[in-house]
Design a protein around this motif. Structure first.
Motif, PDB file in Angstrom:
ATOM      1  N   ARG A  24      -5.585 -13.967   5.804  1.00  0.00           N
ATOM      2  CA  ARG A  24      -4.797 -14.832   4.912  1.00  0.00           C
ATOM      3  C   ARG A  24      -4.242 -14.040   3.736  1.00  0.00           C
ATOM      4  N   LEU A  25      -5.032 -13.101   3.215  1.00  0.00           N
ATOM      5  CA  LEU A  25      -4.560 -12.283   2.095  1.00  0.00           C
ATOM      6  C   LEU A  25      -3.443 -11.346   2.555  1.00  0.00           C
ATOM      7  N   ARG A  26      -3.583 -10.751   3.740  1.00  0.00           N
ATOM      8  CA  ARG A  26      -2.508  -9.905   4.284  1.00  0.00           C
ATOM      9  C   ARG A  26      -1.223 -10.709   4.432  1.00  0.00           C
ATOM     10  N   THR A  27      -1.339 -11.938   4.915  1.00  0.00           N
ATOM     11  CA  THR A  27      -0.162 -12.799   5.064  1.00  0.00           C
ATOM     12  C   THR A  27       0.469 -13.088   3.710  1.00  0.00           C
ATOM     13  N   ALA A  28      -0.354 -13.387   2.704  1.00  0.00           N
ATOM     14  CA  ALA A  28       0.169 -13.655   1.353  1.00  0.00           C
ATOM     15  C   ALA A  28       0.878 -12.436   0.796  1.00  0.00           C
ATOM     16  N   ASP A  30       2.272 -10.009   2.594  1.00  0.00           N
ATOM     17  CA  ASP A  30       3.508  -9.848   3.381  1.00  0.00           C
ATOM     18  C   ASP A  30       4.598 -10.794   2.882  1.00  0.00           C
ATOM     19  N   GLN A  31       4.233 -12.026   2.595  1.00  0.00           N
ATOM     20  CA  GLN A  31       5.214 -12.997   2.097  1.00  0.00           C
ATOM     21  C   GLN A  31       5.710 -12.604   0.714  1.00  0.00           C
ATOM     22  N   ALA A  32       4.825 -12.134  -0.147  1.00  0.00           N
ATOM     23  CA  ALA A  32       5.219 -11.712  -1.493  1.00  0.00           C
ATOM     24  C   ALA A  32       6.090 -10.466  -1.427  1.00  0.00           C
ATOM     25  N   SER A  33       5.818  -9.600  -0.483  1.00  0.00           N
ATOM     26  CA  SER A  33       6.595  -8.365  -0.346  1.00  0.00           C
ATOM     27  C   SER A  33       8.038  -8.645   0.034  1.00  0.00           C
ATOM     28  N   GLY A  34       8.285  -9.810   0.583  1.00  0.00           N
ATOM     29  CA  GLY A  34       9.623 -10.174   0.990  1.00  0.00           C
ATOM     30  C   GLY A  34      10.561 -10.467  -0.167  1.00  0.00           C
ATOM     31  N   GLY A  35      10.037 -10.575  -1.392  1.00  0.00           N
ATOM     32  CA  GLY A  35      10.938 -10.876  -2.490  1.00  0.00           C
ATOM     33  C   GLY A  35      10.295 -10.810  -3.858  1.00  0.00           C
ATOM     34  N   ALA A  36       8.975 -10.770  -3.920  1.00  0.00           N
ATOM     35  CA  ALA A  36       8.304 -10.807  -5.216  1.00  0.00           C
ATOM     36  C   ALA A  36       7.774  -9.436  -5.600  1.00  0.00           C
ATOM     37  N   ALA A  37       8.644  -8.477  -5.675  1.00  0.00           N
ATOM     38  CA  ALA A  37       8.234  -7.128  -6.045  1.00  0.00           C
ATOM     39  C   ALA A  37       7.808  -7.086  -7.507  1.00  0.00           C
ATOM     40  N   ALA A  38       7.012  -6.111  -7.835  1.00  0.00           N
ATOM     41  CA  ALA A  38       6.554  -5.909  -9.206  1.00  0.00           C
ATOM     42  C   ALA A  38       7.725  -5.480 -10.082  1.00  0.00           C
ATOM     43  N   ASP A  40       8.347  -2.839 -11.523  1.00  0.00           N
ATOM     44  CA  ASP A  40       8.817  -1.484 -11.230  1.00  0.00           C
ATOM     45  C   ASP A  40       9.518  -1.402  -9.873  1.00  0.00           C
ATOM     46  N   GLY A  41       9.658  -2.539  -9.195  1.00  0.00           N
ATOM     47  CA  GLY A  41      10.363  -2.579  -7.924  1.00  0.00           C
ATOM     48  C   GLY A  41       9.475  -2.385  -6.713  1.00  0.00           C
ATOM     49  N   ALA A  42       8.208  -2.055  -6.908  1.00  0.00           N
ATOM     50  CA  ALA A  42       7.296  -1.832  -5.790  1.00  0.00           C
ATOM     51  C   ALA A  42       6.704  -3.159  -5.324  1.00  0.00           C
ATOM     52  N   ALA A  43       6.580  -3.320  -4.036  1.00  0.00           N
ATOM     53  CA  ALA A  43       6.004  -4.534  -3.466  1.00  0.00           C
ATOM     54  C   ALA A  43       4.482  -4.423  -3.461  1.00  0.00           C
ATOM     55  N   PRO A  44       3.772  -5.563  -3.566  1.00  0.00           N
ATOM     56  CA  PRO A  44       2.312  -5.522  -3.496  1.00  0.00           C
ATOM     57  C   PRO A  44       1.863  -5.046  -2.119  1.00  0.00           C
ATOM     58  N   ARG A  45       0.640  -4.494  -2.095  1.00  0.00           N
ATOM     59  CA  ARG A  45       0.083  -3.999  -0.823  1.00  0.00           C
ATOM     60  C   ARG A  45      -1.360  -4.450  -0.675  1.00  0.00           C
ATOM     61  N   GLY A  65       1.417  -5.434  -9.325  1.00  0.00           N
ATOM     62  CA  GLY A  65       1.954  -5.052 -10.627  1.00  0.00           C
ATOM     63  C   GLY A  65       1.070  -5.455 -11.790  1.00  0.00           C
ATOM     64  N   THR A  66       0.444  -6.639 -11.691  1.00  0.00           N
ATOM     65  CA  THR A  66      -0.387  -7.165 -12.779  1.00  0.00           C
ATOM     66  C   THR A  66      -1.584  -7.908 -12.206  1.00  0.00           C
ATOM     67  N   ALA A  67      -2.566  -8.178 -13.079  1.00  0.00           N
ATOM     68  CA  ALA A  67      -3.715  -8.975 -12.662  1.00  0.00           C
ATOM     69  C   ALA A  67      -3.263 -10.382 -12.281  1.00  0.00           C
ATOM     70  N   GLU A  68      -2.280 -10.909 -12.998  1.00  0.00           N
ATOM     71  CA  GLU A  68      -1.784 -12.249 -12.687  1.00  0.00           C
ATOM     72  C   GLU A  68      -1.131 -12.276 -11.307  1.00  0.00           C
ATOM     73  N   SER A  69      -0.390 -11.232 -10.952  1.00  0.00           N
ATOM     74  CA  SER A  69       0.217 -11.219  -9.616  1.00  0.00           C
ATOM     75  C   SER A  69      -0.858 -11.080  -8.532  1.00  0.00           C
ATOM     76  N   ALA A  70      -1.944 -10.356  -8.823  1.00  0.00           N
ATOM     77  CA  ALA A  70      -3.066 -10.285  -7.873  1.00  0.00           C
ATOM     78  C   ALA A  70      -3.721 -11.658  -7.745  1.00  0.00           C
ATOM     79  N   ALA A  71      -3.819 -12.384  -8.862  1.00  0.00           N
ATOM     80  CA  ALA A  71      -4.374 -13.741  -8.825  1.00  0.00           C
ATOM     81  C   ALA A  71      -3.474 -14.665  -8.013  1.00  0.00           C
ATOM     82  N   GLU A  72      -2.169 -14.504  -8.155  1.00  0.00           N
ATOM     83  CA  GLU A  72      -1.233 -15.314  -7.366  1.00  0.00           C
ATOM     84  C   GLU A  72      -1.400 -15.048  -5.875  1.00  0.00           C
TER      85      GLU A  72
END
Length: 92
Positions: A24-28, A30-38, A40-45, A65-72
């Motif tokens: 489920r986390l990998r899916t989240a 992958d979905q965030a990488s489709g448009g919610a880059a940090a 600095d332009g880097a996608a979460p991994r 990019g941030t703790a909040e984005s990891a929480a999201e």
């Protein structure tokens, strides 16, 4: 990108749920990488997940990019973190 550890409680009785949580986390991610880059332009991994039986804690390691984005990411995966902490990987 910053490395974060998402800590979640996982009882011994449910320890086999680790793979499903990681999926489920990998899916989240992958979905965030489709448009919610940090910023600095880097996608979460997603990096990995592991379980410490003695402590009944599952650890999920992500770059974000941030703790909040990891929480999201954890919320999108349906995880209920005990805490989210920044981690420094060893050089090399």
């Amino acid at each position: 990108m910053v490395t974060f550890i998402i800590e979640t409680y996982l009882s011994r009785a449910r320890s086999r749920a680790l793979e499903e949580m990681a999926s489920r986390l990998r899916t989240a991610v992958d979905q965030a990488s489709g448009g919610a880059a940090a910023p600095d332009g880097a996608a979460p991994r997603y990096l990995r997940s592991f379980y410490v039986t003695e402590d009944e804690i599952a650890y999920h390691v992500v770059e974000s990019g941030t703790a909040e984005s990891a929480a999201e990411l954890s919320r999108a995966a349906g995880l209920v973190p005990e805490r989210i902490v920044e981690a420094e990987p060893a050089p090399g």
